[in-house]
Design a protein around this motif. Structure first.
Motif, mmCIF file in Angstrom:
data_model
loop_
_atom_site.group_PDB
_atom_site.id
_atom_site.type_symbol
_atom_site.label_atom_id
_atom_site.label_comp_id
_atom_site.label_asym_id
_atom_site.label_seq_id
_atom_site.Cartn_x
_atom_site.Cartn_y
_atom_site.Cartn_z
ATOM 1 N N PRO A 136 1.035 -1.427 0.214
ATOM 2 C CA PRO A 136 0.245 -0.369 0.336
ATOM 3 C C PRO A 136 0.882 1.184 0.054
ATOM 4 O O PRO A 136 -0.424 2.592 -0.310
ATOM 5 C CB PRO A 136 -0.471 -0.259 1.382
ATOM 6 N N LEU A 137 1.973 0.964 0.083
ATOM 7 C CA LEU A 137 2.557 2.499 0.584
ATOM 8 C C LEU A 137 3.630 2.581 -1.059
ATOM 9 O O LEU A 137 4.077 3.612 -1.066
ATOM 10 C CB LEU A 137 3.665 2.279 2.119
ATOM 11 N N VAL A 138 3.525 1.891 -1.599
ATOM 12 C CA VAL A 138 4.942 1.957 -3.198
ATOM 13 C C VAL A 138 3.194 1.913 -3.896
ATOM 14 O O VAL A 138 2.230 1.614 -4.060
ATOM 15 C CB VAL A 138 5.198 0.201 -3.574
ATOM 16 N N PRO A 139 3.949 2.221 -5.047
ATOM 17 C CA PRO A 139 2.726 2.959 -6.006
ATOM 18 C C PRO A 139 2.314 1.624 -6.999
ATOM 19 O O PRO A 139 3.648 1.338 -6.869
ATOM 20 C CB PRO A 139 3.622 4.743 -7.519
ATOM 21 N N ASP A 140 1.516 1.268 -8.003
ATOM 22 C CA ASP A 140 0.962 0.271 -8.607
ATOM 23 C C ASP A 140 1.628 0.102 -10.024
ATOM 24 O O ASP A 140 2.403 1.412 -10.564
ATOM 25 C CB ASP A 140 -0.320 0.552 -9.009
#
Length: 96
Positions: free
Chosen positions: A37-41
């Motif tokens: 959730p803290l890393v861009p897709d």
């Protein structure tokens, strides 16, 4: 004894949708492995122009995104058009 195989749910591969230009079919996928959730897709675009699907581009959903194109697709005149269509599918996927 018959081996049983588990069927993957169609949403598990991250498919967001397809579009085409001429005989080429482009598919956009959200990478599902190692999502955090803290890393861009991260996304990938595949192309099937009759020779089977292959990854032609990867990009990350960030403001300063720099797509990575592969093989003959580097600097191809269709890149801008492909990326625009792919981003439209990221914003409004067919698979909802």
């Amino acid at each position: 004894m018959k081996a049983e195989t588990a069927l993957a749910h169609p949403d598990d591969d991250g498919w967001l949708g397809d579009f085409h230009r001429g005989p080429a079919v482009f598919s956009v996928y959200r990478e599902m492995v190692d999502r955090h959730p803290l890393v861009p897709d991260e996304y990938r675009i595949t192309c099937n122009d009759g020779a089977g699907p292959r990854v032609i581009c990867r990009f990350v959903d960030e403001r300063e995104m720099v797509p990575e194109w592969f093989g003959a697709w580097k600097n191809d005149e269709w890149c801008e058009w492909i990326l625009k269509r792919a981003l439209a599918l990221v914003a409004n996927p067919e698979n909802t």
